[in-house]
Design an enzyme around this catalytic site. Structure first.
Site, PDB file in Angstrom:
ATOM      1  N   SER A  42       0.816  -1.225   0.000  1.00  0.00           N
ATOM      2  CA  SER A  42       0.000   0.000   0.000  1.00  0.00           C
ATOM      3  C   SER A  42       0.843   1.266   0.000  1.00  0.00           C
ATOM      4  CB  SER A  42      -0.927  -0.020   1.211  1.00  0.00           C
ATOM      5  OG  SER A  42      -1.605  -1.252   1.280  1.00  0.00           O
ATOM      6  N   ARG A  57       8.294   6.205  -3.320  1.00  0.00           N
ATOM      7  CA  ARG A  57       8.622   6.890  -2.057  1.00  0.00           C
ATOM      8  C   ARG A  57       7.745   6.286  -0.980  1.00  0.00           C
ATOM      9  NH1 ARG A  57       5.606   9.878  -5.336  1.00  0.00           N
ATOM     10  NH2 ARG A  57       3.483  10.059  -4.595  1.00  0.00           N
ATOM     11  N   ASP A  95      -3.405  -1.453  -2.372  1.00  0.00           N
ATOM     12  CA  ASP A  95      -4.629  -1.809  -1.624  1.00  0.00           C
ATOM     13  C   ASP A  95      -5.908  -1.294  -2.289  1.00  0.00           C
ATOM     14  OD1 ASP A  95      -3.890   0.775  -0.934  1.00  0.00           O
ATOM     15  OD2 ASP A  95      -4.237   0.548   1.223  1.00  0.00           O
TER      16      ASP A  95
HETATM   17  C1  GLC Z   1      -0.963   5.921   0.981  1.00  0.00           C
HETATM   18  C2  GLC Z   1      -0.215   5.140  -0.111  1.00  0.00           C
HETATM   19  C3  GLC Z   1      -1.182   4.518  -1.093  1.00  0.00           C
HETATM   20  C4  GLC Z   1      -2.224   3.695  -0.350  1.00  0.00           C
HETATM   21  C5  GLC Z   1      -2.920   4.570   0.699  1.00  0.00           C
HETATM   22  C6  GLC Z   1      -3.960   3.804   1.497  1.00  0.00           C
HETATM   23  O1  GLC Z   1      -1.585   7.020   0.398  1.00  0.00           O
HETATM   24  O2  GLC Z   1       0.679   6.011  -0.787  1.00  0.00           O
HETATM   25  O3  GLC Z   1      -0.496   3.689  -2.020  1.00  0.00           O
HETATM   26  O4  GLC Z   1      -3.154   3.211  -1.256  1.00  0.00           O
HETATM   27  O5  GLC Z   1      -1.950   5.091   1.596  1.00  0.00           O
HETATM   28  O6  GLC Z   1      -3.402   2.738   2.198  1.00  0.00           O
END
Ligand code: GLC
Length: 361
Positions: A42, A57, A95
């Protein structure tokens, strides 16, 4: 959340190994057949194939520098091999994309997924033709977009002194500005910062500033949610939270009421901004108006603890969406809560990209 790449991926591999060791005999695979894994990761990734992608990042307080720029599937595979775990990744999935896939598997009307948890993000189904930077094929003509909307910022998004200070003092200054206004990791911290300023500039908590109040991230969103939802006439929950979390006692009812109002203000801002993001997706998909005789349902799969547990937040989000869309269009929109939708969706994507099944055909 801090440390080395090896430590992170070996930890994940070790947890996987424990899980596999607990499985009953009905899950034993025939010799030579590898377990296949859906890997929900995620964070923002430059995805190069269904089973590879490099971390762009970190977000949400993670800070493990040597992973940035690395292929996270290769890293996990290396760790699994080191631990002797005979498993391979068949799908690398954000996710939001997992939630979208899991939601769509259950309900064909699901067209977008939103995460409102520690962080926030959304994914939706776009026509491949509408994506200028995509030159490859698309069998269905559709393509899933992981928006990484948490990283949205705009001069039209007004930031307060508290937002600026929290951003500047955090691990990823300048990044994830929208996420920092709406998601679970940050709402409590914004409230702490406002309370600290009130304590410094007025005598709201007595003559001295309570030392705990100076600790970044000590006040978590589940605590502010509990205070916000306190229905007791003397605001007992607020009193307890202040004692337990911030070591502040002897507050008057008047002060406790101010704190509830502060929680309300910060959560309302977050929920209304999150609703605006959802409206943006609906507009992009042309689902913000009703066409003649249109009975079509638009279902949004939603996952994340903030939305699930903070009812003041989720109610406000829904009310705002109704306000923005109008009653009739709002009736065609369903927000469906998908508990661990992202994990299940990733498993389904892994199953449908199974290497074993590909080898068979
Ligand atoms: C952050 C991450 C993203 C993810 C979100 C929810 O924004 O950068 O990739 O989907 O968190 O978990």
């Amino acid at each position: 959340m801090t440390g080395t790449s090896d430590a992170l991926f070996e930890y994940i591999a070790a947890e996987l190994a424990k899980f596999v060791a607990q499985e009953g005999p009905e899950y034993k695979l025939p010799p030579g057949r590898q377990r296949e894994l859906g890997f929900t990761f995620s964070f923002p990734v430059m995805q190069t194939s269904i089973t590879s992608g490099t971390l762009l990042r970190w977000t949400k307080g993670f800070s493990i520098d040597d992973v940035v720029g690395q292929d996270v599937v290769a890293q996990l595979s290396k760790a699994m091999q080191k631990l002797g775990l005979d498993m391979c990744v068949s799908a690398l999935v954000n996710d939001t994309v997992g939630t979208l896939a899991g939601g769509r598997y259950n309900n064909n009307d699901v067209v977008a997924a939103v995460i409102l948890g520690t962080g926030s993000n959304a994914a939706y189904v776009e026509r491949a033709q509408a994506i200028p930077k995509w030159h490859g094929p698309s069998k269905s003509g559709d393509m899933v977009i992981n928006m990484e909307w948490g990283n949205f910022r705009s001069s039209h998004l007004p930031l307060t002194d508290y937002d600026h200070a929290m951003d500047a003092e955090g691990l990823n200054p300048g990044d994830q500005i929208y996420e920092k206004m709406i998601s679970g990791m940050y709402l409590g911290e914004i409230i702490r910062r406002v309370l600290l300023r009130m304590a410094e500039e007025t005598a709201i908590f007595g003559d001295t500033v309570p030392p705990k109040l100076k600790e970044p991230f000590v006040l978590r969103t589940p605590d502010t949610s509990a205070m916000h939802h306190d229905a007791s006439s003397d605001l007992k929950v607020v009193d307890n939270k202040l004692k337990e979390v911030l070591e502040i006692s002897n507050t008057s009812l008047r002060v406790r009421k101010i704190i509830v109002e502060l929680c309300n203000i910060v959560a309302t801002r977050g929920a209304r901004l999150a609703a605006a993001g959802i409206l943006g997706i609906l507009k992009k998909m042309g689902r913000d108006t009703l066409k003649d005789g249109d009975q079509q349902k638009t279902v949004i799969a939603m996952d994340g603890g903030l939305y699930e547990h903070y009812t003041g937040f989720s109610k406000c989000l829904e009310n705002t969406l109704e306000e923005l869309l109008g009653e009739d269009v709002f009736k065609s929109i369903v927000i469906e809560h998908a508990n661990d939708g992202s994990g299940i969706g990733a498993a389904l994507l892994a199953a449908s990209h199974s290497k074993y099944l590909e080898d068979q055909s």
